[in-house]
Design an enzyme around this catalytic site. Structure first.
Site, PDB file in Angstrom:
ATOM      1  CG  ASP A 141      -4.429  -4.150   1.183  1.00 45.74           C
ATOM      2  OD1 ASP A 141      -3.915  -3.359   1.988  1.00 45.74           O
ATOM      3  OD2 ASP A 141      -4.367  -3.993  -0.046  1.00 45.74           O
TER       4      ASP A 141
ATOM      5  CG  HIS B  62      -3.774  -4.746  -5.169  1.00 51.36           C
ATOM      6  ND1 HIS B  62      -3.953  -5.680  -4.161  1.00 51.36           N
ATOM      7  CD2 HIS B  62      -3.796  -3.541  -4.546  1.00 51.36           C
ATOM      8  CE1 HIS B  62      -4.073  -5.069  -2.998  1.00 51.36           C
ATOM      9  NE2 HIS B  62      -3.982  -3.758  -3.209  1.00 51.36           N
TER      10      HIS B  62
ATOM     11  CG  HIS C  62      -5.340   0.962  -3.208  1.00 52.02           C
ATOM     12  ND1 HIS C  62      -5.414   0.992  -1.833  1.00 52.02           N
ATOM     13  CD2 HIS C  62      -4.601  -0.132  -3.505  1.00 52.02           C
ATOM     14  CE1 HIS C  62      -4.749  -0.042  -1.322  1.00 52.02           C
ATOM     15  NE2 HIS C  62      -4.247  -0.731  -2.328  1.00 52.02           N
TER      16      HIS C  62
ATOM     17  CB  CYS D 172      -0.273   1.545   1.884  1.00 50.58           C
ATOM     18  SG  CYS D 172       1.491   1.300   2.265  1.00 50.58           S
TER      19      CYS D 172
ATOM     20  CG  ASN E  52      -7.506  -2.671  -1.404  1.00 50.37           C
ATOM     21  OD1 ASN E  52      -7.232  -2.174  -0.318  1.00 50.37           O
ATOM     22  ND2 ASN E  52      -6.703  -3.522  -2.001  1.00 50.37           N
TER      23      ASN E  52
END
Length: 325
Positions: free
Chosen positions: A29, A220, A222, A253, A262
């Site tokens: 990521d 998950h 951010h 993203c 993140n």
């Protein structure tokens, strides 16, 4: 060896889980967002450093088209260099059947299939509606099953969409139900652009637990709006014991407006340590690796603990000027 947890937990902390699994997603990521190509050997060395620090679960790469994400074109080489380490799990994101076949050939420990709860983001992210992505999961699961590889699920925009706004809990639960029917038992709830809040986290985790109790959630987050760790605490309050984070706060993203990094792995481990929750990670060693990552990508990372160190780190008085006057 991991830093010792505080000897005593207060009443609030005593109600939280005693142990948490930290899943490091920075190699996938995070690295995918970097413009400058990171040498394969550097990626491998950095992951080895994280293993040395005590991390055991990695989303190490993605078997996406090398044309779409050149940074991850070395997916098979990364897996080949790292697989077989005792106690270490290497997962990889797979976007379609072709990616699943490549991941199976590479020998990943698990495949991660993903889609977005919101149709608009799914179209931006993978150029197809959510229902079409759902329909394609069965083929990926068959490929993984034939290879004896478990499949994990991930739902992006679980807590809100930058294009559509609120995402009803029922929408996420319905997708989770369909994944569970395919045999998927681990599900990451993705907060793609940092729209989660503690009430949303508690509400969705409870809704998922009631409707799909066989599904083990992973959170998950951010840190887009600065409350990523507050959301972790909300997850801990509901009993969630698995969290994805990215070393140094890497990530984002490319197909979502306003996306940032993140939650930071070192910041997460520091929070867990201070709450008396065991993660198996040596914070000081992890901070050292975070600085190596920063040097490798050539820019400052947003992690806070890598800058300040743990709370009780001592400094020599000569390091700081003495006030005059």
């Amino acid at each position: 060896m991991a830093a010792p947890a505080p000897a005593r937990r207060d009443a609030a902390a005593a109600s939280l889980p005693g142990m948490v699994t930290v899943v490091e997603v920075g190699p996938r990521d995070g690295f995918q967002m970097e413009r400058g190509l990171i040498p394969t050997a550097t990626k491998i060395a950095l992951i080895e450093g994280m293993i040395e620090a005590g991390l055991r679960h990695f989303e190490a790469t993605s078997f996406v088209s090398p044309r779409a994400v050149p940074q991850l074109a070395d997916a098979a080489e990364v897996i080949a260099a790292l697989r077989g380490r005792p106690g270490v799990q290497l997962t990889a994101l797979v976007p379609n059947a072709k990616g699943a076949a490549r991941a199976a050939e590479a020998g990943v420990d698990a495949m991660v299939v993903f889609l977005s709860a919101s149709d608009t983001h799914n179209r931006k992210n993978v150029n197809r509606p959510t229902e079409e992505s759902l329909a394609g999961l069965a083929g990926i699961c068959r490929i993984a099953g034939d290879a004896g590889i478990p499949v994990q699920g991930a739902i992006a925009t679980s807590f809100g969409c930058p294009f559509e706004g609120e995402v009803p809990h029922g929408r996420v639960v319905a997708i989770a139900r369909q994944m569970a029917d395919l045999g998927i038992r681990t599900l990451s709830l993705g907060d793609t652009t940092g729209m989660a809040t503690p009430p949303l986290v508690r509400g969705l985790c409870r809704a998922l637990g009631e409707a799909v109790p066989e599904m083990a959630p992973t959170l998950h987050f951010h840190n887009t709006r600065g409350i990523g760790l507050a959301n972790v605490l909300a997850g801990l309050e509901t009993g969630v014991t698995r969290y994805e984070s990215s070393i140094g706060g890497l990530g984002g993203c490319p197909f979502a407006a306003g996306a940032t990094g993140n939650i930071c792995t070192e910041d997460l481990v520091y929070l867990l340590d201070e709450c008396g929750i065991e993660s198996g990670v040596d914070l000081e060693k992890l901070i050292e690796v975070a600085h190596r990552v920063e040097a490798a990508i050539g820019r400052e990372l947003p992690g806070q603990v890598m800058k300040a160190g743990p709370r009780l780190r001592r400094h020599a008085t000569g390091e700081v000027a003495t006030a005059n006057g």
